[in-house]
Design a protein around this motif. Structure first.
Motif, short mmCIF file in Angstrom:
data_model
loop_
_atom_site.label_atom_id
_atom_site.label_comp_id
_atom_site.label_asym_id
_atom_site.label_seq_id
_atom_site.Cartn_x
_atom_site.Cartn_y
_atom_site.Cartn_z
N PHE A 20 0.83 -1.21 0.00
CA PHE A 20 0.00 0.00 0.00
C PHE A 20 0.87 1.26 0.00
O PHE A 20 0.36 2.36 0.15
CB PHE A 20 -0.94 -0.02 1.20
CG PHE A 20 -2.28 0.63 0.93
CD1 PHE A 20 -2.95 0.43 -0.26
CD2 PHE A 20 -2.88 1.44 1.88
CE1 PHE A 20 -4.18 1.01 -0.51
CE2 PHE A 20 -4.11 2.03 1.65
CZ PHE A 20 -4.77 1.82 0.45
N ASP A 30 -2.44 -0.49 -6.61
CA ASP A 30 -3.28 0.08 -7.65
C ASP A 30 -2.67 -0.03 -9.05
O ASP A 30 -3.40 0.05 -10.04
CB ASP A 30 -3.61 1.54 -7.34
CG ASP A 30 -4.76 1.67 -6.36
OD1 ASP A 30 -5.28 0.64 -5.91
OD2 ASP A 30 -5.12 2.82 -6.02
N GLU A 53 -7.33 -2.51 5.50
CA GLU A 53 -7.29 -1.25 4.74
C GLU A 53 -7.26 -1.51 3.24
O GLU A 53 -8.01 -0.88 2.47
CB GLU A 53 -6.08 -0.42 5.16
CG GLU A 53 -6.03 0.96 4.51
CD GLU A 53 -4.84 1.79 4.97
OE1 GLU A 53 -4.84 3.01 4.74
OE2 GLU A 53 -3.89 1.21 5.55
N ILE A 54 -6.43 -2.44 2.81
CA ILE A 54 -6.34 -2.75 1.39
C ILE A 54 -7.65 -3.38 0.92
O ILE A 54 -8.14 -3.09 -0.18
CB ILE A 54 -5.15 -3.68 1.10
CG1 ILE A 54 -3.84 -2.92 1.31
CG2 ILE A 54 -5.22 -4.24 -0.31
CD1 ILE A 54 -2.59 -3.75 1.10
N HIS A 57 -10.26 -0.71 0.50
CA HIS A 57 -9.86 0.09 -0.66
C HIS A 57 -10.27 -0.62 -1.95
O HIS A 57 -10.83 0.00 -2.86
CB HIS A 57 -8.34 0.30 -0.60
CG HIS A 57 -7.75 0.98 -1.79
ND1 HIS A 57 -7.83 2.34 -2.01
CD2 HIS A 57 -7.06 0.49 -2.86
CE1 HIS A 57 -7.21 2.66 -3.13
NE2 HIS A 57 -6.74 1.54 -3.67
N LYS A 61 -13.34 0.26 -4.83
CA LYS A 61 -13.05 0.48 -6.24
C LYS A 61 -13.85 -0.45 -7.15
O LYS A 61 -13.85 -0.27 -8.38
CB LYS A 61 -11.54 0.28 -6.50
CG LYS A 61 -10.67 1.39 -5.93
CD LYS A 61 -9.17 1.07 -6.08
CE LYS A 61 -8.69 1.26 -7.49
NZ LYS A 61 -8.46 2.67 -7.85
#
Length: 234
Positions: A20, A30, A53-54, A57, A61
């Motif tokens: 990250f 990403d 967290e990932i 995220h 998306k």
């Protein structure tokens, strides 16, 4: 249906939090995740991770909501194959249907280009192997300049051919396995225990795109190469 997958562990001994970490303006993950979402042949995307967290995220998306990776698959020694099997099964349950190809991108290999995905998928479709795996020509060759100690401690060439190999150009071609792209037949992924049980075909990419981030200094190198790639100089 083609399922795009990225596996991302929370821990990293070499570079803590690397998946990250920002690189060239966005988190490392990403560079792979955005490419999956943008590719016209990829129908669904999933991220297998134990990192809250990932995971949040990725789902925000548009990745499939399959929950966090089981703890048994989040250790240093957990095999990639088992992670893939779990992600495929959980994704098919979330989708309510079977997929025709499992496409994996290593998060730590951000230098791929869309044509790498397209080419690997094309090889998978045309030759119908159990698996396609990205490779690049090895920088060192075990028939020529890779050596290892024998039982006395003296160095010997790792792989010996009759008469020996005295020029790099004369050595049999060997590849480095790189994490740019993998395409796996779902039925093979479910039935096999390891990668090489079936017919695994190489998809060769330029060695400059085969760099993987494993150590702190790799970030600087890959950051530079990403800049060169985005500027069209690679």
């Amino acid at each position: 249906m083609i399922l795009g997958h990225i596996g991302v562990r929370k821990g990293s001994k070499g570079v803590p939090g690397k998946n990250f970490r920002m690189i060239q303006g966005k988190p490392l993950v990403d560079w792979s995740l955005d490419m999956l979402f943008a590719h016209p042949q990829v129908d669904a995307v999933v991220v297998s991770t134990d990192d809250e967290e990932i995971y949040a995220h990725a789902v925000a998306k548009g990745a499939l909501d399959i929950g966090l990776r089981p703890a048994a698959l989040a250790t240093d020694t957990a095999p990639k194959w088992g992670v893939w099997q779990h992600a495929l099964e959980a994704s098919e349950q979330a989708l309510g249907q079977k997929v025709s190809a499992f496409l994996d991108l290593d998060c730590t290999n951000p230098l791929r280009v869309p044509d790498d995905i397209t080419g690997a998928l094309s090889l998978f479709e045309s030759d119908k192997p159990d698996m396609v795996m990205s490779v690049c020509e090895a920088r060192k060759n075990p028939y020529f300049n890779l050596v290892e100690p024998d039982e006395t401690g003296a160095l010997q060439v790792s792989k010996v051919l009759p008469g020996g190999v005295w020029a790099r150009q004369s050595a049999p071609k060997v590849y480095e396995h790189v994490g740019c792209v993998y395409v796996v037949a779902p039925e093979y992924l479910y039935s096999a225990k390891t990668i090489y049980e079936g017919r695994v075909l190489p998809f060769e990419i330029p060695s400059i795109r085969g760099f993987d981030i494993d150590e702190p200094h790799d970030f600087g190198l890959v950051q530079y190469l990403l800049g060169e790639l985005n500027a069209g100089r690679l």
